[in-house]
Design a protein around this motif. Structure first.
Motif, PDB file in Angstrom:
ATOM      1  N   PHE A  15       0.810  -1.216   0.000  1.00  0.00           N
ATOM      2  CA  PHE A  15       0.000   0.000   0.000  1.00  0.00           C
ATOM      3  C   PHE A  15       0.849   1.274   0.000  1.00  0.00           C
ATOM      4  CE2 PHE A  15      -2.057  -3.398   2.464  1.00  0.00           C
ATOM      5  CZ  PHE A  15      -3.159  -3.636   1.644  1.00  0.00           C
ATOM      6  N   ALA A  16       2.184   1.116  -0.039  1.00  0.00           N
ATOM      7  CA  ALA A  16       3.074   2.264   0.047  1.00  0.00           C
ATOM      8  C   ALA A  16       3.227   2.949  -1.315  1.00  0.00           C
ATOM      9  CB  ALA A  16       4.446   1.834   0.573  1.00  0.00           C
ATOM     10  N   GLU A  17       3.216   4.277  -1.296  1.00  0.00           N
ATOM     11  CA  GLU A  17       3.455   5.069  -2.505  1.00  0.00           C
ATOM     12  C   GLU A  17       4.425   6.209  -2.251  1.00  0.00           C
ATOM     13  OE1 GLU A  17       2.573   4.683  -5.578  1.00  0.00           O
ATOM     14  OE2 GLU A  17       1.287   2.917  -5.329  1.00  0.00           O
ATOM     15  N   THR A  18       4.513   6.643  -1.003  1.00  0.00           N
ATOM     16  CA  THR A  18       5.363   7.771  -0.650  1.00  0.00           C
ATOM     17  C   THR A  18       6.558   7.299   0.180  1.00  0.00           C
ATOM     18  OG1 THR A  18       4.077   8.205   1.358  1.00  0.00           O
ATOM     19  CG2 THR A  18       3.396   9.333  -0.671  1.00  0.00           C
ATOM     20  N   ALA A  19       7.575   8.169   0.251  1.00  0.00           N
ATOM     21  CA  ALA A  19       8.799   7.812   0.965  1.00  0.00           C
ATOM     22  C   ALA A  19       8.522   7.555   2.442  1.00  0.00           C
ATOM     23  CB  ALA A  19       9.845   8.909   0.798  1.00  0.00           C
ATOM     24  N   TRP A  20       7.653   8.379   3.066  1.00  0.00           N
ATOM     25  CA  TRP A  20       7.417   8.209   4.494  1.00  0.00           C
ATOM     26  C   TRP A  20       6.713   6.893   4.784  1.00  0.00           C
ATOM     27  CZ3 TRP A  20       2.783   7.360   6.809  1.00  0.00           C
ATOM     28  CH2 TRP A  20       1.619   7.671   6.102  1.00  0.00           C
ATOM     29  N   PHE A  21       5.825   6.463   3.873  1.00  0.00           N
ATOM     30  CA  PHE A  21       5.122   5.200   4.076  1.00  0.00           C
ATOM     31  C   PHE A  21       6.102   4.032   3.926  1.00  0.00           C
ATOM     32  CE2 PHE A  21       0.566   3.530   3.807  1.00  0.00           C
ATOM     33  CZ  PHE A  21       0.912   2.306   4.349  1.00  0.00           C
ATOM     34  N   TYR A  22       6.978   4.114   2.925  1.00  0.00           N
ATOM     35  CA  TYR A  22       8.001   3.073   2.787  1.00  0.00           C
ATOM     36  C   TYR A  22       8.902   3.045   4.027  1.00  0.00           C
ATOM     37  CZ  TYR A  22       7.033   1.980  -2.118  1.00  0.00           C
ATOM     38  OH  TYR A  22       6.449   1.543  -3.283  1.00  0.00           O
ATOM     39  N   GLY A  23       9.226   4.228   4.549  1.00  0.00           N
ATOM     40  CA  GLY A  23      10.029   4.285   5.769  1.00  0.00           C
ATOM     41  C   GLY A  23       9.331   3.627   6.940  1.00  0.00           C
ATOM     42  N   LEU A  24       8.017   3.813   7.034  1.00  0.00           N
ATOM     43  CA  LEU A  24       7.245   3.174   8.104  1.00  0.00           C
ATOM     44  C   LEU A  24       7.317   1.656   7.993  1.00  0.00           C
ATOM     45  CD1 LEU A  24       5.234   3.322  10.471  1.00  0.00           C
ATOM     46  CD2 LEU A  24       3.391   3.453   8.757  1.00  0.00           C
ATOM     47  N   THR A  25       7.198   1.123   6.778  1.00  0.00           N
ATOM     48  CA  THR A  25       7.277  -0.335   6.610  1.00  0.00           C
ATOM     49  C   THR A  25       8.647  -0.860   7.029  1.00  0.00           C
ATOM     50  OG1 THR A  25       8.040  -0.267   4.292  1.00  0.00           O
ATOM     51  CG2 THR A  25       5.667  -0.170   4.676  1.00  0.00           C
ATOM     52  N   VAL A  26       9.699  -0.103   6.700  1.00  0.00           N
ATOM     53  CA  VAL A  26      11.054  -0.521   7.087  1.00  0.00           C
ATOM     54  C   VAL A  26      11.183  -0.551   8.603  1.00  0.00           C
ATOM     55  CG1 VAL A  26      13.497   0.134   7.049  1.00  0.00           C
ATOM     56  CG2 VAL A  26      12.146   0.233   4.945  1.00  0.00           C
TER      57      VAL A  26
END
Length: 437
Positions: A303-314
């Motif tokens: 569901f990630a599209e933005t850098a902050w969302f990808y950072g949250l998954t990491v």
């Protein structure tokens, strides 16, 4: 201040001196681990190889690693930890320089194959040596500290390698070779041999055929290795499929680098608090939670599209990684018979080598034929299934670990030269004879 001192004492106090030499060697080695970080860039941009040729070279590194862990584990048990580590490190340093000087593709490919073999041959011997020198009651702390050093060194290496590359890529290979040699010197001069024999049973089971039969018949251990293989297949998607997914979202490679750096930062900041958090808790429950959290983290990538969302998954799957690593290491230590400790470490390391080769292939196939969303949601499903598997198989693993402790025999040094090390081990061991596996 008292609280800080108490936390530091609980985290790092009372560990054997030889552990700290191993810890220092780990940190120095990782601080210079430049080559693997920049190898793909070096091969494509500096040497002009195609992406497929670079993939071939990196794949051969993995093949060499699989061979190295197998041979290194056997040598660690039969030849000794120290000579195995010394040979592996000297060979790795030599092949590091050879790879940096190689020009034809065949020479680069051969250098990567041999470098992978020598570099990974040291891993089982180092793991066995760590178990040898640290009493069972302190292993959770020791493995957490060592894991912290690995990530601190690697995070610093990624930054330092960028500056070194500006002065010339050959410098990356030279510095990497030097730090490998420094690690070898520290271990050879300050740690000494730690392998000990346990009598007639050990000598019989040390034969290659007998050792292989023992490992292949150890269904509890092989079941745990299989679970680790799936965990590695899940975790290593961050190297292969995550940058592709972020690229599809219109994010640059630099953004990927910043996002993935959160993994190392969180481990360096928080890993030392993990032992106190999980101490006294069921390892099976901790491992189940770790795999579930890891699966959720990778699953949210769908569901990630933005850098902050990808950072949250990491950040989420890094929490799973932090819980998984020390519990994994202590459990493998307890499931490994002392006389076969190196080979058990080698088989466990082999699961990571297999995953390293298979993860990008499987991830790519799923992504190509089923789509990006299916890939990441599939990761969440795998994490959930593994969590259940840990809960089911956990009691049998703990019974096996308890059985190995009960049947443990007092150990004696393999040679007269090892007597000082044996004396130190006896001084730091628990009062009653407990197997160090």
């Amino acid at each position: 201040m008292r609280t800080v001192r108490g936390w530091f004492r609980d985290t790092a106090g009372g560990l054997p001196t030889r552990f700290w030499y191993l810890w220092t060697g780990t940190l120095i080695n990782r601080l210079g681990s430049f080559v693997l970080v920049f190898l793909a860039i070096y091969l494509t941009q500096e040497r002009g190889f195609s992406a497929s040729q670079a993939g071939l070279v990196i794949g051969l590194w993995g093949v060499g690693g699989a061979l190295g862990t197998t041979v290194g584990g056997t040598l660690a048990d039969r030849w000794g930890r120290r000579p195995t580590l010394l040979t592996a490190h000297l060979g790795a340093a030599t092949m590091m320089l050879a790879l940096g000087l190689a020009r034809p593709l065949w020479a680069v490919a051969l250098g990567a194959l041999l470098l992978g073999a020598f570099a990974e041959a040291a891993r089982p011997a180092f793991g066995a040596m760590m178990i040898d020198v640290v009493p069972e009651k302190d292993r959770l702390r020791a493995f957490s500290l060592n894991y912290w050093a690995i990530n601190l060194g690697f995070a610093c290496a990624a930054i330092l390698a960028g500056f070194a590359a500006q002065a010339g890529y050959l410098l990356l290979f030279v510095v990497d070779a030097i730090t490998t040699l420094v690690t070898a010197v520290i271990i050879f001069t300050r740690v000494g041999e730690t392998r000990r024999v346990t009598g007639p049973v050990s000598r019989g089971s040390a034969a290659p055929a007998g050792a292989l039969r023992t490992i292949l018949s150890d269904r509890i251990f092989l079941g745990f290795v299989t679970l680790n293989l799936f965990a590695a297949l899940l975790f290593l998607q961050h190297i292969s499929m995550l940058p592709i997914a972020m690229g599809d979202s219109g994010l640059s490679p630099a953004t990927y680098g910043s996002v993935i750096a959160l993994n190392g930062v969180l481990i360096v900041v928080g890993q030392l608090f993990v032992p106190r958090l999980i101490r006294g808790r069921s390892r099976s429950h901790v491992l189940a939670l770790a795999t579930l959290v890891t699966g959720v983290g990778f699953g949210l990538t769908a569901f990630a599209e933005t850098a902050w969302f990808y950072g949250l998954t990491v950040l989420i799957w890094t929490l799973g990684e932090m819980l998984n690593s020390p519990s994994n290491a202590t459990l493998i230590a307890e499931l490994s018979p002392a006389e076969l400790r190196g080979r058990y470490q080698g088989v466990f390391s082999l699961s990571w080598q297999v995953a390293g080769a298979a993860a990008p292939i499987l991830g790519g196939l799923v992504r190509e034929h089923a789509g990006n969303t299916t890939l990441w949601l599939g990761c969440a499903v795998v994490g959930a299934v593994m969590a259940v598997a840990h809960l089911i198989s956990g009691p049998a693993r703990e019974r096996r670990a308890a059985e190995l402790r009960r049947v443990a025999q007092p150990t004696v040094p393999a040679t007269a030269v090892d007597a000082p090390q044996a004396a130190e081990a006896a001084a730091t061991a628990p009062a009653e004879p407990v197997r160090a596996s």
